[in-house]
Design a protein around this motif. Structure first.
Motif, PDB file in Angstrom:
ATOM      1  N   PHE A   7     -78.156  52.947   4.594  1.00 54.40           N
ATOM      2  CA  PHE A   7     -79.218  52.124   3.919  1.00 54.40           C
ATOM      3  C   PHE A   7     -79.976  51.272   5.267  1.00 54.40           C
ATOM      4  CE2 PHE A   7     -80.774  49.517   0.744  1.00 54.40           C
ATOM      5  CZ  PHE A   7     -81.211  48.138   1.109  1.00 54.40           C
ATOM      6  N   SER A  83     -79.573  55.386  -1.473  1.00 53.83           N
ATOM      7  CA  SER A  83     -78.439  54.912  -1.821  1.00 53.83           C
ATOM      8  C   SER A  83     -77.832  56.373  -2.630  1.00 53.83           C
ATOM      9  CB  SER A  83     -78.548  53.970  -2.695  1.00 53.83           C
ATOM     10  OG  SER A  83     -77.925  53.801  -3.730  1.00 53.83           O
ATOM     11  N   ALA A  88     -76.558  57.790  -9.931  1.00 54.08           N
ATOM     12  CA  ALA A  88     -77.763  58.351  -9.312  1.00 54.08           C
ATOM     13  C   ALA A  88     -77.959  58.273  -7.740  1.00 54.08           C
ATOM     14  CB  ALA A  88     -78.987  57.457 -10.076  1.00 54.08           C
ATOM     15  N   VAL A  90     -80.914  57.289  -4.926  1.00 52.07           N
ATOM     16  CA  VAL A  90     -82.126  56.789  -4.650  1.00 52.07           C
ATOM     17  C   VAL A  90     -82.779  57.120  -3.265  1.00 52.07           C
ATOM     18  CG1 VAL A  90     -83.545  54.683  -4.795  1.00 52.07           C
ATOM     19  CG2 VAL A  90     -81.538  54.738  -6.239  1.00 52.07           C
ATOM     20  N   LYS A 125     -85.685  57.488  -7.970  1.00 44.78           N
ATOM     21  CA  LYS A 125     -84.085  57.577  -8.551  1.00 44.78           C
ATOM     22  C   LYS A 125     -83.837  58.849  -9.100  1.00 44.78           C
ATOM     23  CE  LYS A 125     -80.881  54.483 -11.117  1.00 44.78           C
ATOM     24  NZ  LYS A 125     -80.670  53.057 -11.434  1.00 44.78           N
ATOM     25  N   PRO A 183     -89.572  46.037 -10.180  1.00 44.92           N
ATOM     26  CA  PRO A 183     -90.233  47.217  -9.272  1.00 44.92           C
ATOM     27  C   PRO A 183     -91.529  47.764 -10.379  1.00 44.92           C
ATOM     28  CG  PRO A 183     -88.093  47.910  -9.052  1.00 44.92           C
ATOM     29  CD  PRO A 183     -88.168  46.484  -9.793  1.00 44.92           C
ATOM     30  N   MET A 195     -90.642  54.661  -8.858  1.00 44.57           N
ATOM     31  CA  MET A 195     -91.044  53.261  -9.011  1.00 44.57           C
ATOM     32  C   MET A 195     -91.482  52.797  -7.381  1.00 44.57           C
ATOM     33  SD  MET A 195     -87.219  51.751  -9.329  1.00 44.57           S
ATOM     34  CE  MET A 195     -85.850  52.811  -9.003  1.00 44.57           C
ATOM     35  N   PHE A 197     -91.365  50.734  -4.432  1.00 44.20           N
ATOM     36  CA  PHE A 197     -90.559  50.637  -3.239  1.00 44.20           C
ATOM     37  C   PHE A 197     -90.610  49.229  -2.878  1.00 44.20           C
ATOM     38  CE2 PHE A 197     -88.909  50.887   1.211  1.00 44.20           C
ATOM     39  CZ  PHE A 197     -87.816  51.040   1.101  1.00 44.20           C
ATOM     40  N   LEU A 198     -89.476  48.468  -2.963  1.00 44.26           N
ATOM     41  CA  LEU A 198     -89.303  47.215  -2.508  1.00 44.26           C
ATOM     42  C   LEU A 198     -89.027  47.173  -1.075  1.00 44.26           C
ATOM     43  CD1 LEU A 198     -87.426  45.563  -5.596  1.00 44.26           C
ATOM     44  CD2 LEU A 198     -89.943  45.787  -5.275  1.00 44.26           C
ATOM     45  N   ALA A 205     -85.507  49.227   2.889  1.00 45.96           N
ATOM     46  CA  ALA A 205     -85.671  48.210   1.509  1.00 45.96           C
ATOM     47  C   ALA A 205     -85.392  46.656   1.770  1.00 45.96           C
ATOM     48  CB  ALA A 205     -84.647  49.141   0.671  1.00 45.96           C
ATOM     49  N   LYS A 208     -80.265  43.637  -1.196  1.00 46.34           N
ATOM     50  CA  LYS A 208     -79.640  43.548  -2.483  1.00 46.34           C
ATOM     51  C   LYS A 208     -79.173  42.082  -2.366  1.00 46.34           C
ATOM     52  CE  LYS A 208     -77.178  47.047  -1.963  1.00 46.34           C
ATOM     53  NZ  LYS A 208     -76.553  48.325  -2.170  1.00 46.34           N
ATOM     54  N   TYR A 248     -75.348  43.160  -7.077  1.00 47.26           N
ATOM     55  CA  TYR A 248     -75.489  44.587  -6.543  1.00 47.26           C
ATOM     56  C   TYR A 248     -77.050  45.202  -7.108  1.00 47.26           C
ATOM     57  CZ  TYR A 248     -71.064  44.821  -4.514  1.00 47.26           C
ATOM     58  OH  TYR A 248     -70.010  44.569  -3.783  1.00 47.26           O
ATOM     59  N   ASN A 249     -77.356  44.665  -8.390  1.00 42.40           N
ATOM     60  CA  ASN A 249     -78.323  45.022  -9.022  1.00 42.40           C
ATOM     61  C   ASN A 249     -79.486  44.058  -9.031  1.00 42.40           C
ATOM     62  OD1 ASN A 249     -77.585  47.776  -9.591  1.00 42.40           O
ATOM     63  ND2 ASN A 249     -76.350  46.979 -11.441  1.00 42.40           N
ATOM     64  N   ILE A 251     -82.479  42.321  -6.074  1.00 44.75           N
ATOM     65  CA  ILE A 251     -82.935  42.481  -4.785  1.00 44.75           C
ATOM     66  C   ILE A 251     -83.935  41.254  -4.430  1.00 44.75           C
ATOM     67  CG2 ILE A 251     -84.678  43.776  -3.554  1.00 44.75           C
ATOM     68  CD1 ILE A 251     -83.525  46.276  -4.817  1.00 44.75           C
ATOM     69  N   ILE A 260     -83.228  45.136 -10.945  1.00 48.13           N
ATOM     70  CA  ILE A 260     -83.336  46.701 -10.803  1.00 48.13           C
ATOM     71  C   ILE A 260     -82.108  47.280 -11.568  1.00 48.13           C
ATOM     72  CG2 ILE A 260     -84.477  46.766  -8.578  1.00 48.13           C
ATOM     73  CD1 ILE A 260     -81.582  47.922  -7.494  1.00 48.13           C
ATOM     74  N   ASP A 261     -82.160  48.520 -11.618  1.00 43.24           N
ATOM     75  CA  ASP A 261     -80.789  49.474 -12.557  1.00 43.24           C
ATOM     76  C   ASP A 261     -80.846  48.833 -13.988  1.00 43.24           C
ATOM     77  OD1 ASP A 261     -79.114  51.017 -12.567  1.00 43.24           O
ATOM     78  OD2 ASP A 261     -77.731  49.914 -11.190  1.00 43.24           O
TER      79      ASP A 261
HETATM   80  N1  LIG Z   1     -87.470  50.038  -5.962  1.00 46.17           N
HETATM   81  C1  LIG Z   1     -86.421  49.949  -5.260  1.00 46.17           C
HETATM   82  N2  LIG Z   1     -86.884  49.646  -3.849  1.00 46.17           N
HETATM   83  C2  LIG Z   1     -86.014  49.544  -2.993  1.00 46.17           C
HETATM   84  N3  LIG Z   1     -84.734  49.795  -3.024  1.00 46.17           N
HETATM   85  C3  LIG Z   1     -83.955  50.036  -4.228  1.00 46.17           C
HETATM   86  C4  LIG Z   1     -85.192  50.430  -5.465  1.00 46.17           C
HETATM   87  N4  LIG Z   1     -84.315  50.793  -6.366  1.00 46.17           N
HETATM   88  C5  LIG Z   1     -83.138  50.956  -5.982  1.00 46.17           C
HETATM   89  N5  LIG Z   1     -82.962  50.405  -4.612  1.00 46.17           N
HETATM   90  C6  LIG Z   1     -81.673  50.570  -3.673  1.00 46.17           C
HETATM   91  O1  LIG Z   1     -80.975  51.700  -4.291  1.00 46.17           O
HETATM   92  C7  LIG Z   1     -79.570  51.268  -4.821  1.00 46.17           C
HETATM   93  C8  LIG Z   1     -79.299  51.791  -6.099  1.00 46.17           C
HETATM   94  O2  LIG Z   1     -80.106  51.690  -7.034  1.00 46.17           O
HETATM   95  P1  LIG Z   1     -79.735  51.446  -8.453  1.00 46.17           P
HETATM   96  O3  LIG Z   1     -78.699  50.192  -8.529  1.00 46.17           O
HETATM   97  O4  LIG Z   1     -80.816  51.465  -9.553  1.00 46.17           O
HETATM   98  O5  LIG Z   1     -79.177  52.805  -8.633  1.00 46.17           O
HETATM   99  P2  LIG Z   1     -77.416  53.033  -9.445  1.00 46.17           P
HETATM  100  O6  LIG Z   1     -77.450  53.920 -10.554  1.00 46.17           O
HETATM  101  O7  LIG Z   1     -76.912  51.684  -9.801  1.00 46.17           O
HETATM  102  O8  LIG Z   1     -76.486  53.473  -8.420  1.00 46.17           O
HETATM  103  P3  LIG Z   1     -75.040  52.994  -8.314  1.00 46.17           P
HETATM  104  O9  LIG Z   1     -74.209  53.978  -9.096  1.00 46.17           O
HETATM  105  O10 LIG Z   1     -74.705  53.164  -6.920  1.00 46.17           O
HETATM  106  O11 LIG Z   1     -74.617  51.739  -8.913  1.00 46.17           O
HETATM  107  C9  LIG Z   1     -79.664  49.792  -4.966  1.00 46.17           C
HETATM  108  O12 LIG Z   1     -78.727  49.059  -4.750  1.00 46.17           O
HETATM  109  C10 LIG Z   1     -81.068  49.264  -3.887  1.00 46.17           C
HETATM  110  O13 LIG Z   1     -80.227  48.960  -2.750  1.00 46.17           O
END
Ligand SMILES: Nc1ncnc2c1ncn2[C@@H]1O[C@H](COP(=O)(O)OP(=O)(O)OP(=O)(O)O)[C@@H](O)[C@H]1O
Ligand SMILES: [Mg+2]
Length: 485
Positions: A7, A83, A88, A90, A125, A183, A195, A197-198, A205, A208, A248-249, A251, A260-261
């Motif tokens: 990251f 990530s 998923a 990202v 994603k 986002p 989406m 990007f933050l 990025a 979190k 974690y979800n 930012i 997010i998420d």
């Molecule tokens: N729009 C965004 N801008 C910047 N970073 C992002 C963005 N969306 C996701 N991320 C980064 O990607 C990571 C994983 O995204 P997300 O939580 O949506 O996926 P996830 O399906 O939860 O993956 P996991 O299985 O690891 O939980 C986030 O913790 C963040 O650090």
């Protein structure tokens, strides 16, 4: 290399030519052999090659969706992985120009477009298509009003598509509400979601919440209160429960808390929504307690989130600043053993929206005078929630039988894996409008089937009634306790 390292080390080259030539896609495409292997088991190996994945998500089919996005000028390319998660991956990408990139006939390379140096960045994603990881996703889609006509829950590829759509629509709803930062969703195509990007600059990025370097204690309190306020706004304004809310979800971007998420987020009408909300509250509290914040009792937050009106609240119900002010002043800090004991009971409760759904064991505890939580849950149960639950019951009854009717017409069944039809099909074929509507009944339903369905629903209800405490007795008791206060 750990996820955090990946990251942090993500760097983005600023040369436009690096991005426009679709490097990553090309790099991986040639590694995936889709030709039939000649030496053994030709039949099965072709199938395997077609399904082969790179980094667990970039199977040939996903690559085609990505290429189609590049070709339509939505994205320029994929730059690197932000990530790699359970469900998923990202990626970071630069936005395309909105037009198909031009290919130089002589060199076969994408023509380098002049840019002003500032290019929009996207997060892409990509949901994993392997079956195991999303086995338990069904419970989030089951009972979801908006996905009531989804007949594809047992087909992994379609399930993934619904999942990505769900995140897209939830993001859109949150983003458009304007009350909670999220986002901006750009596009969804099967398992690929694009989406905003933050970014904190130079392709990095924004952190979190978990990784955010708080300036001082005040700031930790501020984000705790903001998180509690957002849970309420999400529920009351966006009509959603996050269902996986945590450090974690979320930012921190431009000094704001972004959600997010949201693929698993559900509407309040979902039968499990209150359980998900309770879980969110617990996780948020756990994190902030660890950070040394004085937390509020879980049941108090719960009540704050679901109550339609707030006592003594004079501000704007849609305004996070007003809500944070109210929270800081009015919500009681969890301090006594009694608070913990009540939270303990709260965690074990079977949550209900109406008296009709009350379980006997909870009802007994309630009438024994062990706690008065149910009173507050039910007595304050607002009209909207009640109407929603009634609507849901109606929808459920409708849904049950119509699926048997329409399932037969879902011919795609399991055979979509080899077909291309999904790529061309309308992205919105598996869900209906965002806004919950009252169903008008199944116009085209066969009379006999309708009759049978109604009888079945009736039987199921009468079966359920056998084990329940009578409604009028419950109501009387609730009233009694209410008038005591
Ligand atoms: N729009 C965004 N801008 C910047 N970073 C992002 C963005 N969306 C996701 N991320 C980064 O990607 C990571 C994983 O995204 P997300 O939580 O949506 O996926 P996830 O399906 O939860 O993956 P996991 O299985 O690891 O939980 C986030 O913790 C963040 O650090
Ligand atoms: Mg996540």
């Amino acid at each position: 290399m750990s996820l955090e390292d990946r990251f942090d080390r993500l760097t983005v080259s600023q040369r436009a030519s690096d991005h426009i030539n679709n490097q990553l896609l090309e790099k991986y495409s040639h590694k995936i052999k889709t030709d039939e292997l000649s030496f053994s088991k030709a039949k099965t190996s072709k199938d395997k090659a077609n399904r082969a994945t790179v980094e667990n998500v970039l199977d040939p089919r996903t690559m085609r969706f990505l290429k189609s996005m590049v070709n339509r000028g939505v994205i320029a390319d994929l730059n690197g992985c932000l990530s790699t998660g359970k469900e998923a991956n990202v990626y970071h990408a630069f936005a395309g120009t909105g037009k198909a990139p031009v290919i130089d006939e002589e060199t076969g390379q994408y023509e380098v477009l002049e840019t002003d140096g500032l290019r929009k960045e996207y997060a892409i994603k990509i949901y994993k298509t392997s079956i195991l990881v999303f086995k338990d996703r069904e419970r989030y889609v089951d009972g979801e009003f908006r996905f009531r006509n989804s007949r594809s829950q047992h087909n992994p590829r379609k399930m993934i598509k619904i999942w990505a759509e769900k995140e897209f629509r939830n993001l859109k709803r949150i983003h458009q509400s304007g009350v909670i930062p999220a986002p901006r969703p750009v596009e969804v195509k099967n398992n690929v979601l694009v989406m905003e990007f933050l970014s904190r600059g130079n392709g990095f990025a924004s952190p979190k919440l978990r990784d955010y370097p708080y300036r001082d204690r005040e700031e930790i309190f501020h984000y705790y209160h903001t998180m509690v306020a957002y849970m309420r706004l999400l529920y009351q304004v966006c009509r959603l429960v996050h269902a996986d809310l945590s450090e974690y979800n979320t930012i921190i971007h431009n000094d704001k808390l972004y959600m997010i998420d949201v693929s698993q987020s559900v509407e309040p009408e979902h039968p499990m929504s209150l359980d998900f909300l309770r879980m969110d509250i617990k996780n948020v509290n756990l994190y902030f307690e660890k950070m040394g914040v004085s937390i509020f009792p879980e049941r108090v937050i719960f009540q704050f989130v679901i109550s339609e009106s707030l006592e003594k609240f004079k501000g704007d119900y849609h305004n996070v600043i007003d809500l944070v002010g109210y929270i800081a002043k009015n919500l009681p800090i969890k301090s006594t053993e009694q608070d913990e004991a009540e939270d303990e009971i709260f965690r074990s409760l079977h949550l209900v929206r109406s008296l009709g759904g009350l379980e006997e064991r909870d009802f007994d505890r309630y009438t024994d005078g062990k706690f008065d939580l149910l009173k507050s849950l039910i007595a304050h149960d607002n009209e909207r929630n009640f109407a929603a639950s009634e609507q849901f019951e109606f929808d459920n009854a409708d849904h049950g039988s119509s699926s048997s009717l329409e399932e037969s017409s879902d011919e795609e069944g399991d055979n979509s894996s080899g077909g291309e039809e999904d790529e061309e099909s309308d992205d919105r074929e598996y869900y209906e409008d965002d806004e919950p509507k009252i169903l008008k009944g199944k116009k085209y339903e066969d009379k006999d089937i309708k009759k049978l369905r109604k009888q079945e629903a009736k039987d199921a209800k009468s079966e359920k009634r056998k084990t329940k405490v009578k409604k009028h007795i419950k109501k009387k008791l609730v009233k009694k306790t209410k008038s005591k206060k």
